[in-house]
Write an enzyme that holds these catalytic residues in place. Structure first.
Site, PDB file in Angstrom:
ATOM      1  N   GLU A   1     -13.966 -14.620   8.553  1.00 56.54           N
ATOM      2  CA  GLU A   1     -13.943 -13.989   7.227  1.00 56.54           C
ATOM      3  C   GLU A   1     -13.573 -14.954   6.106  1.00 56.54           C
ATOM      4  O   GLU A   1     -12.413 -15.035   5.689  1.00 56.54           O
ATOM      5  CB  GLU A   1     -12.953 -12.807   7.217  1.00 56.54           C
ATOM      6  CG  GLU A   1     -12.944 -12.059   5.889  1.00 56.54           C
ATOM      7  CD  GLU A   1     -11.883 -10.963   5.797  1.00 56.54           C
ATOM      8  OE1 GLU A   1     -11.027 -10.887   6.693  1.00 56.54           O
ATOM      9  OE2 GLU A   1     -11.904 -10.207   4.813  1.00 56.54           O
TER      10      GLU A   1
ATOM     11  N   LYS B   1     -17.805 -12.045   8.416  1.00 57.14           N
ATOM     12  CA  LYS B   1     -17.286 -11.028   7.489  1.00 57.14           C
ATOM     13  C   LYS B   1     -17.096 -11.735   6.164  1.00 57.14           C
ATOM     14  O   LYS B   1     -16.348 -12.708   6.069  1.00 57.14           O
ATOM     15  CB  LYS B   1     -15.961 -10.474   8.006  1.00 57.14           C
ATOM     16  CG  LYS B   1     -15.268  -9.548   6.997  1.00 57.14           C
ATOM     17  CD  LYS B   1     -14.204  -8.689   7.627  1.00 57.14           C
ATOM     18  CE  LYS B   1     -13.485  -7.870   6.552  1.00 57.14           C
ATOM     19  NZ  LYS B   1     -12.639  -6.825   7.092  1.00 57.14           N
TER      20      LYS B   1
ATOM     21  N   SER C   1     -14.476  -5.262   1.181  1.00 57.40           N
ATOM     22  CA  SER C   1     -14.666  -4.607  -0.118  1.00 57.40           C
ATOM     23  C   SER C   1     -14.010  -5.395  -1.251  1.00 57.40           C
ATOM     24  O   SER C   1     -14.460  -5.305  -2.400  1.00 57.40           O
ATOM     25  CB  SER C   1     -14.186  -3.157  -0.096  1.00 57.40           C
ATOM     26  OG  SER C   1     -12.838  -3.043   0.295  1.00 57.40           O
ATOM     27  N   GLY C   2     -12.961  -6.125  -0.950  1.00 65.09           N
ATOM     28  CA  GLY C   2     -12.429  -7.129  -1.873  1.00 65.09           C
ATOM     29  C   GLY C   2     -11.840  -6.643  -3.184  1.00 65.09           C
ATOM     30  O   GLY C   2     -11.705  -7.430  -4.112  1.00 65.09           O
ATOM     31  N   GLY C   3     -11.540  -5.349  -3.310  1.00 64.98           N
ATOM     32  CA  GLY C   3     -10.975  -4.849  -4.557  1.00 64.98           C
ATOM     33  C   GLY C   3     -11.984  -4.028  -5.364  1.00 64.98           C
ATOM     34  O   GLY C   3     -11.665  -3.552  -6.461  1.00 64.98           O
TER      35      GLY C   3
ATOM     36  N   ARG D   1       0.850  -1.206   0.000  1.00 62.52           N
ATOM     37  CA  ARG D   1       0.000   0.000   0.000  1.00 62.52           C
ATOM     38  C   ARG D   1       0.885   1.255   0.000  1.00 62.52           C
ATOM     39  O   ARG D   1       0.625   2.206  -0.727  1.00 62.52           O
ATOM     40  CB  ARG D   1      -0.912   0.038   1.228  1.00 62.52           C
ATOM     41  CG  ARG D   1      -1.814  -1.158   1.399  1.00 62.52           C
ATOM     42  CD  ARG D   1      -3.122  -1.029   0.622  1.00 62.52           C
ATOM     43  NE  ARG D   1      -4.015  -2.114   0.983  1.00 62.52           N
ATOM     44  CZ  ARG D   1      -4.073  -3.297   0.357  1.00 62.52           C
ATOM     45  NH1 ARG D   1      -3.309  -3.511  -0.702  1.00 62.52           N
ATOM     46  NH2 ARG D   1      -4.914  -4.232   0.744  1.00 62.52           N
TER      47      ARG D   1
HETATM   48  C1  5MM Z   1      -6.867  -4.590   5.535  1.00 68.01           C
HETATM   49  O1  5MM Z   1      -6.588  -5.805   4.865  1.00 68.01           O
HETATM   50  C2  5MM Z   1      -6.649  -6.958   5.718  1.00 68.01           C
HETATM   51  C3  5MM Z   1      -5.341  -7.609   5.840  1.00 68.01           C
HETATM   52  O2  5MM Z   1      -4.970  -8.394   4.795  1.00 68.01           O
HETATM   53  P1  5MM Z   1      -3.557  -9.207   4.833  1.00 68.01           P
HETATM   54  O3  5MM Z   1      -3.625 -10.199   5.942  1.00 68.01           O
HETATM   55  O4  5MM Z   1      -3.530  -9.818   3.480  1.00 68.01           O
HETATM   56  O5  5MM Z   1      -2.469  -8.232   5.051  1.00 68.01           O
HETATM   57  C4  5MM Z   1      -7.808  -7.880   5.262  1.00 68.01           C
HETATM   58  O6  5MM Z   1      -7.945  -9.027   6.049  1.00 68.01           O
HETATM   59  C5  5MM Z   1      -9.057  -7.081   5.371  1.00 68.01           C
HETATM   60  O7  5MM Z   1      -9.479  -7.037   6.715  1.00 68.01           O
HETATM   61  C6  5MM Z   1     -10.179  -7.649   4.530  1.00 68.01           C
HETATM   62  O8  5MM Z   1      -9.749  -8.337   3.399  1.00 68.01           O
HETATM   63  C7  5MM Z   1     -11.069  -6.515   4.089  1.00 68.01           C
HETATM   64  O9  5MM Z   1     -10.295  -5.588   3.386  1.00 68.01           O
HETATM   65  P2  5MM Z   1     -10.817  -5.082   1.960  1.00 68.01           P
HETATM   66  O10 5MM Z   1      -9.685  -4.219   1.467  1.00 68.01           O
HETATM   67  O11 5MM Z   1     -11.064  -6.293   1.136  1.00 68.01           O
HETATM   68  O12 5MM Z   1     -12.071  -4.303   2.267  1.00 68.01           O
END
Ligand code: 5MM
Length: 342
Positions: free
Chosen positions: A181, A223, A264-266, A35
């Site tokens: 999740e 989630k 949000s998943g992308g 990021r």
């Molecule tokens: C913030 O991203 C979280 C951490 O991901 P990594 O373990 O891959 O570093 C992730 O678990 C996040 O909580 C969920 O995927 C939701 O994030 P998005 O960006 O999909 O809304």
């Protein structure tokens, strides 16, 4: 009812407050590095501290955010003003939680599907988190990613969901609400109905595995993804997303489970808000028994991250960008969002 059960119920009640959702700020070291690379910033303990400080000292975010998911480092990291981030969050009446999974690993025969790891010593780790956060943490979060293509086998889903259910059992035994999740990824060119099928098979398996391990579904939060076509195909109409998502939930989830928080998943920030609004409207229409809200990472943070750019002088503008997404998603949670508000 035991004291732990009462505590978990209270946590759920706060996390699922209407008009609010959860901020996922639990990027692991590898993810936050990516990021920051997008704004040409090196990931150091200090830059990570400054970034999280910018988000978590935003005035008024508690009006739209009920919980924040943290990564190990952030739990007892000191904010710029002194108290730890867990304490800073809790002081606003927002509940901090902790990502307990330790990322994914390949399986020799199920590749490219992977398994999430992190069960070893989890009971002990949870007790340590209670101490490290001064008792402020209220929930855990464990993510398992699943590809639609190749179609996940029954054995793979069963094994992965058993692992997730075991993490939920450990969490409840320590008084933490498990946020489970399973993320059906948008990667690929699959159709909406393929995502719907994998989503409902996975969710049904998850709650079957929980039952086998004596996890109380009423003290969990799910989630998960919205039902969407693969990102290499067309963009779905929000109404189609709402209809397909609620249909998948109705086919697979117990009504005793209190709420679903979407990842949000992308999706783009705006798309995630629009689709949440559509899901909220559909949930009202079908009289769904669950509260639906957001638990976004990228869709809440992307605009703020870009605006901040790693520079102190941009903090106020970045906080404004974060607050805007939180507020609009808060409205979408109630089905009161319109694109003209952007
Ligand atoms: C913030 O991203 C979280 C951490 O991901 P990594 O373990 O891959 O570093 C992730 O678990 C996040 O909580 C969920 O995927 C939701 O994030 P998005 O960006 O999909 O809304």
């Amino acid at each position: 009812m035991t004291l732990d059960a009462q505590k978990m119920q209270k946590t759920i009640h706060t996390l699922l407050t209407p008009g609010k959702g959860i901020l996922a700020a639990d990027e692991s070291s590898g993810t936050i590095k990516k990021r920051f690379a997008s704004i040409a910033l090196e990931s150091t303990e200090e830059s990570r501290r400054d970034y999280r400080d910018m988000l978590l000292t935003t005035q008024g975010y508690q009006n739209f955010i009920s919980g924040v998911i943290l990564y190990d480092e952030t739990v007892d990291q000191k904010s710029r003003k002194g108290p730890t981030f867990s304490e800073t969050i809790a002081a606003r009446g927002v509940i901090p939680g902790i990502k307990t999974d330790e990322g994914k690993e390949e399986h020799p025969f199920w590749n490219p599907q992977s398994l999430t790891r992190g069960l070893n010593g989890l009971g002990k780790r949870l007790k340590e988190y209670t101490d490290r956060s001064n008792g402020t943490l209220g929930f855990t979060k464990w993510r398992q990613v699943i590809l639609v293509d190749p179609t996940p086998s029954v054995s793979f889903l069963d094994y992965a969901m058993h692992i997730m259910a075991e993490q939920a059992a450990w969490s409840q035994s320590e008084g933490y609400v498990p946020i489970c999740e399973p993320e059906i990824l948008m990667d690929g060119s699959h159709a909406l109905d393929q995502c719907a099928s994998v989503t409902s098979r996975t969710l049904e398996m998850l709650y079957t595995c929980m039952e086998a391990q004596q996890v109380d579904p009423a003290l969990t939060i799910l989630k998960t993804n919205m039902v969407l076509s693969g990102k290499e195909t067309k963009k779905d109409a929000p109404e189609d997303v709402g209809t397909a998502t609620l249909k998948a939930f109705q086919a697979s989830l117990p009504s005793s489970m209190p709420g679903i928080v979407f990842l949000s998943g992308g999706q783009s920030s705006v798309q995630a808000t629009e689709n949440l609004n559509a899901c909220a409207l559909q949930a009202k229409k079908v009289k769904a028994p669950w509260i639906l809200t957001f638990s976004y990472g990228r869709a809440l943070q992307d605009d703020a991250l870009k605006t901040w750019g790693g520079k102190n002088e941009n903090v106020a503008a970045a906080q404004e960008a974060f607050l805007k997404r939180a507020r609009l998603n808060g409205l979408a949670q109630r089905g009161e969002y319109a694109k003209t508000m952007e």
